[in-house]
Scaffold this active site. Structure first.
Site, PDB file in Angstrom:
ATOM      1  N   ASP A  31       0.862  -1.183   0.000  1.00 15.92           N
ATOM      2  CA  ASP A  31       0.000   0.000   0.000  1.00 15.92           C
ATOM      3  C   ASP A  31       0.893   1.226   0.000  1.00 15.92           C
ATOM      4  O   ASP A  31       2.087   1.133   0.309  1.00 15.92           O
ATOM      5  CB  ASP A  31      -0.922   0.012   1.227  1.00 15.92           C
ATOM      6  CG  ASP A  31      -2.270   0.669   0.928  1.00 15.92           C
ATOM      7  OD1 ASP A  31      -2.282   1.887   0.692  1.00 15.92           O
ATOM      8  OD2 ASP A  31      -3.293  -0.037   0.910  1.00 15.92           O
ATOM      9  N   ASP A  50       4.444   1.502  -3.997  1.00 14.86           N
ATOM     10  CA  ASP A  50       3.526   2.069  -4.983  1.00 14.86           C
ATOM     11  C   ASP A  50       3.404   1.052  -6.112  1.00 14.86           C
ATOM     12  O   ASP A  50       4.367   0.807  -6.842  1.00 14.86           O
ATOM     13  CB  ASP A  50       4.083   3.394  -5.491  1.00 14.86           C
ATOM     14  CG  ASP A  50       3.212   4.048  -6.554  1.00 14.86           C
ATOM     15  OD1 ASP A  50       2.226   3.428  -7.000  1.00 14.86           O
ATOM     16  OD2 ASP A  50       3.529   5.191  -6.953  1.00 14.86           O
ATOM     17  N   ASN A  76      -5.101  -5.177  -7.170  1.00 12.70           N
ATOM     18  CA  ASN A  76      -6.255  -4.473  -6.611  1.00 12.70           C
ATOM     19  C   ASN A  76      -6.080  -2.963  -6.575  1.00 12.70           C
ATOM     20  O   ASN A  76      -7.037  -2.239  -6.316  1.00 12.70           O
ATOM     21  CB  ASN A  76      -6.511  -5.009  -5.193  1.00 12.70           C
ATOM     22  CG  ASN A  76      -7.666  -4.335  -4.502  1.00 12.70           C
ATOM     23  OD1 ASN A  76      -8.813  -4.428  -4.952  1.00 12.70           O
ATOM     24  ND2 ASN A  76      -7.386  -3.642  -3.407  1.00 12.70           N
ATOM     25  N   TYR A 142     -11.701   6.688 -15.156  1.00  9.78           N
ATOM     26  CA  TYR A 142     -11.860   5.473 -14.355  1.00  9.78           C
ATOM     27  C   TYR A 142     -12.461   4.344 -15.182  1.00  9.78           C
ATOM     28  O   TYR A 142     -11.971   3.215 -15.179  1.00  9.78           O
ATOM     29  CB  TYR A 142     -12.741   5.784 -13.146  1.00  9.78           C
ATOM     30  CG  TYR A 142     -13.005   4.614 -12.231  1.00  9.78           C
ATOM     31  CD1 TYR A 142     -12.040   4.192 -11.324  1.00  9.78           C
ATOM     32  CD2 TYR A 142     -14.220   3.939 -12.258  1.00  9.78           C
ATOM     33  CE1 TYR A 142     -12.284   3.130 -10.469  1.00  9.78           C
ATOM     34  CE2 TYR A 142     -14.474   2.874 -11.411  1.00  9.78           C
ATOM     35  CZ  TYR A 142     -13.495   2.471 -10.518  1.00  9.78           C
ATOM     36  OH  TYR A 142     -13.732   1.412  -9.676  1.00  9.78           O
ATOM     37  N   LYS A 146     -10.672   0.794 -16.182  1.00 10.91           N
ATOM     38  CA  LYS A 146     -11.226  -0.484 -15.757  1.00 10.91           C
ATOM     39  C   LYS A 146     -11.593  -1.374 -16.949  1.00 10.91           C
ATOM     40  O   LYS A 146     -11.528  -2.601 -16.857  1.00 10.91           O
ATOM     41  CB  LYS A 146     -12.438  -0.252 -14.853  1.00 10.91           C
ATOM     42  CG  LYS A 146     -12.084   0.326 -13.482  1.00 10.91           C
ATOM     43  CD  LYS A 146     -11.155  -0.578 -12.688  1.00 10.91           C
ATOM     44  CE  LYS A 146     -10.998  -0.114 -11.242  1.00 10.91           C
ATOM     45  NZ  LYS A 146     -10.111  -1.006 -10.463  1.00 10.91           N
ATOM     46  N   VAL A 175     -19.595  -0.387  -3.522  1.00  7.74           N
ATOM     47  CA  VAL A 175     -19.146  -1.080  -2.312  1.00  7.74           C
ATOM     48  C   VAL A 175     -19.246  -0.136  -1.119  1.00  7.74           C
ATOM     49  O   VAL A 175     -18.718   0.983  -1.152  1.00  7.74           O
ATOM     50  CB  VAL A 175     -17.699  -1.571  -2.469  1.00  7.74           C
ATOM     51  CG1 VAL A 175     -17.251  -2.321  -1.208  1.00  7.74           C
ATOM     52  CG2 VAL A 175     -17.572  -2.475  -3.696  1.00  7.74           C
TER      53      VAL A 175
END
Length: 250
Positions: A31, A50, A76, A142, A146, A175
């Site tokens: 992370d 990173d 992820n 985004y 994706k 989510v």
């Protein structure tokens, strides 16, 4: 068994870590948030890395190789990017979103592939989004990133399948959690709506009329890594309560 989860110190990634740990995996997480990493379970191996930085990822995978290799890689990492009409999206914001969201997935696959090939088995699980299936108004960077993650996954499945390696993409819907709260606030501002109206629009846009939980995504990841999914590869699997309307309205 060892699993690597990028962006694993919070949200979906953290839930994946918990689920894989419960399934008996040695959990490694990366992370960029050192504070969140410090709060991860002591049994996890945590690294401040990173996932969109090639040199840092190379160093991480050299360490994983020295530790004995890898069985599962969960790509992820990603960011929400700007919420704006396409004509109002700054070029720099576009590049940052795509570089991190798609670039981090590429680097995870790039460095995981040799380790999994050496083992003759394994799984790469990429976090995409329902935005990568439907597209999404006011979220062009985004959504494009994706969609790119899905194209990457399909290619990985074809390239790596002959080596016994499976690749799949999970597409979360809305989510519950802090990240989605930020999206709701920004979208409400962009559309001149209240935050609650946007929330209700997302929920009513699914056949189950609900958001999903990070644990729901994590459970799917563990399944895709398991023997129960031994012949599941190249698949785009939504965990979203069945999105019916990709442009939520009040």
């Amino acid at each position: 068994m060892r699993v690597l989860i990028t962006a694993g110190a919070s949200g979906i990634g953290f839930a994946m870590g918990e689920a894989f740990a419960a399934a008996g995996y040695d959990v490694w997480v990366t992370d960029v948030d050192g504070v969140a990493l410090a709060e991860c379970p002591a049994t996890w191996t945590t690294r401040l890395v990173d996932a969109a930085n090639e040199a840092q990822m190379r160093g991480l995978f050299e360490e994983i190789t020295s530790a004995g290799g890898l069985d599962v890689a969960c790509a992820n990492a990603g960011i929400a990017g700007p919420t704006a009409r396409v004509e109002d999206v700054a070029w720099e914001d576009w590049k940052i979103c795509v570089d991190i969201t798609l670039g981090a997935a590429f680097l995870t696959a790039k460095f995981a592939a040799p380790l999994l090939k050496a083992a003759g088995a394994g799984a790469i699980i990429l976090t995409s989004s329902t935005a990568g299936v439907f597209g999404y108004p006011n979220r062009a960077p985004y959504s494009a990133a994706k969609w790119g993650v899905i194209g990457l996954m399909k290619t990985l499945a074809m390239e790596l399948g002959p080596f016994g390696i499976r690749a799949n993409a999970i597409c979360p819907g809305a989510v519950e959690g802090p990240r989605m709260d930020g999206v709701l606030q920004r979208e409400a501002a962009a559309k001149g709506m209240t935050r609650d109206a946007v929330y209700d629009g997302y929920a009513s846009g699914t056949s189950m009329r609900t958001f999903v939980r990070a644990q729901d995504i994590a459970n799917m990841a563990v399944f895709l890594a398991s023997e129960g999914a031994a012949r599941v590869s190249g698949q785009v699997i939504s965990v979203d309560g069945h999105t019916e309307n990709p442009d939520p309205k009040p």
